[in-house]
Design a protein around this motif. Structure first.
Motif, PDB file in Angstrom:
ATOM      1  N   LEU A  64       0.828  -1.189   0.000  1.00 39.51           N
ATOM      2  CA  LEU A  64       0.000   0.000   0.000  1.00 39.51           C
ATOM      3  C   LEU A  64       0.872   1.252   0.000  1.00 39.51           C
ATOM      4  N   CYS A  65       0.413   2.283  -0.738  1.00 38.35           N
ATOM      5  CA  CYS A  65       1.130   3.558  -0.735  1.00 38.35           C
ATOM      6  C   CYS A  65       0.636   4.388   0.439  1.00 38.35           C
ATOM      7  N   ARG A  66       1.559   4.819   1.249  1.00 42.72           N
ATOM      8  CA  ARG A  66       1.157   5.552   2.449  1.00 42.72           C
ATOM      9  C   ARG A  66       0.687   6.971   2.156  1.00 42.72           C
ATOM     10  N   CYS A  88      -1.057   8.007  -0.893  1.00 42.33           N
ATOM     11  CA  CYS A  88      -2.369   8.100  -1.531  1.00 42.33           C
ATOM     12  C   CYS A  88      -3.268   6.905  -1.250  1.00 42.33           C
ATOM     13  N   GLY A  89      -2.769   5.908  -0.529  1.00 44.11           N
ATOM     14  CA  GLY A  89      -3.605   4.763  -0.168  1.00 44.11           C
ATOM     15  C   GLY A  89      -3.788   3.750  -1.280  1.00 44.11           C
ATOM     16  N   HIS A  90      -3.088   3.938  -2.399  1.00 41.84           N
ATOM     17  CA  HIS A  90      -3.215   3.014  -3.520  1.00 41.84           C
ATOM     18  C   HIS A  90      -2.693   1.628  -3.134  1.00 41.84           C
ATOM     19  N   CYS A 129       5.191   4.734  -6.109  1.00 42.13           N
ATOM     20  CA  CYS A 129       3.786   4.403  -6.302  1.00 42.13           C
ATOM     21  C   CYS A 129       3.380   4.685  -7.742  1.00 42.13           C
TER      22      CYS A 129
END
Ligand SMILES: Nc1ncnc2c1ncn2[C@@H]1O[C@H](COP(=O)(O)OP(=O)(O)OP(=O)(O)O)[C@@H](O)[C@H]1O
Ligand SMILES: [Zn+2]
Ligand SMILES: [Zn+2]
Length: 806
Positions: free
Chosen positions: A516-518, A520-522, A557
């Motif tokens: 998970l990208c911290r 943007c939450g992707h 990301c």
């Protein structure tokens, strides 16, 4: 006399759902209902199953080419079961019948080439004159050898593909099939004497010393009576020697079938044990039913370690005593080698084990042993249900709640349902056993469909292990972030100190190590499947668990370019690292998808753990199941609740069963056991009751929820999945299908839900949309679906009584 057979051709295409008529040739008079035959079908030769006979003369019928066996493959019971299965699960008759054939087909056909019927040699030579010499070589090879396979031709020079294409195009050769029967019995020749031992001894004396091999053979036969090829080889006796004595009329040979058996388990002899009172009471109910030869079903609800297996063994012994046969089903043979070993210990050669690693030939041997009555018990996973037993006495389903009893490919049958049907028409008993019965089965038992037998104590009154529930939210509040709580650490430390063993279950369903990208939450997802990729430490790679595609972990990301990418979730690898840090000298063995596909199979891992080679067994679901290891005194369950939040109405049932079964592995011997269960939902009834081994408590909560929402057992479900490569198309098709179903929902007993995208909306680039039907009138709905003919559509999957509704 009937001379026309109605034949189901063994082609799994769902569109072929009717039998075809064939003429029974005069030279094959034995053909009757249930026989397997070889028939022409289009340009092919295929396997067929005779389901009825007629004598209406019809013109232009093709003839049956051959019979495949020298006895009818299907008995009446098997035919009726197949017929019911096809009706209930909406599959074609062939799909249902081929379940009864090892490897799903009794023949192996290979493409071959032969000369065209009216080949004009003169014209051929003109045609080939301009071509390289190889063309003529290939053609004359085919002319000389009759039908030849592509493999045979590959030995010849030149580019075979091109040459064959040319010869086919100009009609010099044609395609044909060569058909071989699969699973032919293997035989060996045994050598024996044709004269008395005295005469043989005289003959031995009469031979000159130079004929030492002949003397050796006679001598050995006088002593042993019969010699196998291996024994002959060990005695250095050649085929020539045998031939010489045969021509003198002293020895002869006979052919006997041998059975391939690759499942070599050491058979442990067990002492006759005294049954517990609960075991005796169970058998007092089952015994009379077996004796009477009537159909009746039982649910043995026995807590973990209550000794259900011993009841199964005694019930089977009882059936065998009455000369009736038994089918014993286990959820997964690789995880249940202990129960297999116990049956083998009790019944020896009378047991046939169906293992997924058996070759088709070995499966056929197993079937033959059962059919011929050389064995009377078959034990295996759900496919053992289709064994050719003529005199069925009992079917046992151990761990009847397990979802592996449902086949997830067409035909999507549930072994429990099929077992109940097959036993009913055979007048046989069914024994369902579990510590955590499925809600449906328990409900049926309470309403009298099955006789409920309760075994609520462990053997010898060994106590069930106490469970400590650890609230991980509080742990977090106290600033403890480790995946292993202090309570769990302490329990493990004590067990290791006492040289006892521990099992650690990581309940990972619906929750694995995703990335998970911290910023943007992707979440990184698979391009082909709508599902998060799973991070694997070895190779630092990402993998899709649906299509197996591997990806490298990106540095940034792909969505926002941020460099803050993090791995979430506790995979078994992560837990292993944590355990290593806490207990550096403990020997840990991991059992999960990664380790079992590569290094060792399940049963090897379990055997090594049972033998004490390791201190801690760590893994997912599979570590919780079936094993009985006395030195296991500690069971730790990490994240007990991860599956609770899945939008699946069976989420609580799955969770409760898993926790109870896992906890049930502890303290089964004479050493006391303990369990630590870590959870974020300590108040949920699945966790609370799981922590108390309290099935009734769980059931009472669960059944209210099922009734309120009208889920099984209060209704039947049917899941229809529409698939297409195009997202717009798939929705259009699903909406159209839903419209066609409107007469179904007109019935007040039926609700149609959806269409809605499947929870994994795309797999391998195919989009999937579900329609769920909930009904109290199954017969009406399936009748309707059969009329709509959607069962034969390639883009539609119908799942009757689905286990997975997502
Ligand atoms: N009558 C008996 N006397 C002594 N020991 C017994 C008896 N019956 C069973 N056992 C032993 O008790 C242990 C538990 O029995 P078993 O494995 O059959 O339980 P189970 O009910 O099948 O458990 P689970 O559902 O947890 O798999 C085994 O080690 C078995 O050998
Ligand atoms: Zn991002
Ligand atoms: Zn994928």
């Amino acid at each position: 006399m009937s001379n026309i057979a109605q034949v189901i051709v063994n082609i799994p295409a769902r569109s072929i759902d009717k039998p075809f008529s064939y003429l029974i040739p005069e030279q094959l008079p034995a053909i009757d209902i249930g026989w397997r035959v070889l028939v022409p079908f289009g340009s092919r030769k295929v396997e067929g199953f005779v389901i009825s006979l007629e004598d209406e003369p019809t013109d232009g019928l093709k003839s049956i080419l051959a019979v495949l066996d020298d006895y009818p493959w299907f008995n009446d019971n098997m035919l009726k079961t197949a017929e019911w299965l096809s009706r209930y699960y909406l599959c074609s008759p062939a799909e249902a019948m081929r379940l009864f054939v090892p490897g799903l087909s009794g023949i192996k056909s290979t493409k071959a080439y032969q000369a065209a019927h009216a080949i004009d040699c003169e014209q051929a030579s003109i045609l080939l004159a301009a071509k390289p010499a190889e063309y003529r070589t290939v053609l004359s090879y085919i002319l000389d050898h009759g039908p030849v396979s592509q493999a045979d031709l590959a030995k010849l020079p030149g580019s075979i593909e091109t040459i064959l294409k040319f010869l086919l195009q100009h009609k010099l050769i044609i395609h044909t099939d060569t058909v071989l029967k699969r699973g032919k019995a293997s035989t060996i020749r045994l050598i024996n004497l044709t004269v008395s031992k005295e005469s043989a001894a005289q003959a031995e004396q009469a031979l000159p010393p130079s004929k030492s091999a002949q003397r050796r053979l006679l001598h050995a036969l006088i002593q042993t009576g019969e010699l196998s090829p291996t024994e002959l080889r060990n005695l250095h006796i050649s085929a020539d020697t045998v031939r010489k004595l045969t021509s003198q009329g002293l020895v002869a040979s006979r052919e006997v079938q041998i059975f391939r058996n690759s499942y070599n388990t050491i058979i442990h002899k067990v002492d006759e044990i005294t049954l517990t009172t609960a075991q005796q009471q169970a058998l007092q109910q089952i015994g009379p039913v077996l004796k009477a030869g009537i159909h009746k079903s039982f649910l043995i609800h026995g807590v973990t370690g209550s000794g259900k297996t011993q009841v199964y063994i005694k019930a089977v012994a009882e059936a065998r005593g009455l000369n009736r046969q038994a089918i014993v089903l286990v959820p997964e043979i690789a995880l249940t080698s202990q129960i297999v070993a116990r049956f083998q210990a009790a019944f020896g050669q009378d047991v046939v084990v169906m293992h997924s690693k058996l070759s088709v030939g070995e499966r056929h041997d197993a079937w033959r042993r059962l059919h011929s009555g050389q064995a009377g018990i078959v034990i295996g996973a759900r496919s053992a249900l289709f064994a050719p037993v003529d005199n069925l006495g009992v079917i046992i389903l151990d761990e009847e709640h397990e979802f592996t009893y449902k086949q997830e490919d067409s035909p999507r049958y549930h072994a429990r349902q099929v077992a109940l049907f097959r036993a009913r028409i055979a007048g046989a008993a069914v024994i369902l056993g579990s510590a955590t019965p499925s809600v449906e089965t328990y409900h049926q038992a309470l309403s009298g469909e099955h006789t409920l037998i309760t075994m609520d104590k462990r053997v010898d009154n060994v106590p069930l292990p106490p469970v400590t529930v650890v609230d991980m939210r509080e742990e977090l509040l106290k600033g403890r972030r480790s995946v292993i709580s202090p309570a769990l650490t302490e329990m493990l430390a004590e067990a290791l100190f006492r040289k006892e063993q521990a099992v650690i279950l990581l309940n990972r369903r619906g929750y694995s190590t995703f990335v998970l990208c911290r910023e943007c939450g992707h979440v990184l997802k698979c391009r082909h499947c709508d599902i998060a990729l799973v991070y694997h430490t070895p190779g630092h790679s990402l993998r899709c668990h649906y299509c197996q595609e591997r990806h490298t972990v990106p540095d940034t990301c792909p969505e926002c370019g941020s460099r803050y990418i993090r791995y979430f979730g506790a995979g078994t690898q992560k837990v292993e690292e944590a355990l290593n840090a806490l207990f550096p000298t403990a020997k840990i063995i991991r059992m999960d998808q990664d380790t079992t596909t590569k290094k060792m199979a399940h049963d090897k891992i379990l055997a090594a753990f049972a033998a004490g080679t390791y201190d801690i067994l760590l893994g997912t679901q599979m570590v919780a199941k079936g094993h009985d290891i006395p030195n296991v005194t500690a069971v730790g369950i990490i994240s007990a609740d991860t599956a609770l939040n899945l939008p699946d109405f069976r989420a609580a049932e799955r969770t409760f069963a898993l926790l109870t079964q896992a906890a049930g592995r502890a303290g089964r011997g004479n050493k006391a056991g303990r369990v630590v269960m870590q959870t974020y939902n300590p108040d949920h009834y699945a966790i609370v009751n799981g922590g108390m081994h309290n099935y009734q408590g769980f059931y009472e909560n669960e059944i209210i929820f099922r009734r309120q929402l009208n889920y099984p057992p209060y209704s039947n479900l049917i899941k229809i999945t529409v698939q297409a490569g195009d997202e717009i198309q798939v929705h259009r098709n699903a909406n159209q299908l839903a419209a066609e179903l409107s007469p179904v929902s007109a019935n007040a007993a039926t609700t149609v839900i959806g269409p809605f995208p499947a929870s994994v909306a795309k797999v391998k680039d195919i989009f999937r949309v579900n329609i769920l039907i909930k009904t109290k009138d199954m017969a009406e709905v399936t009748g309707h679906l059969a009329n709509l003919n959607i069962a034969c559509r390639k883009d539609v999957i119908i799942d009757i009584d689905p286990i997975n509704v997502l």
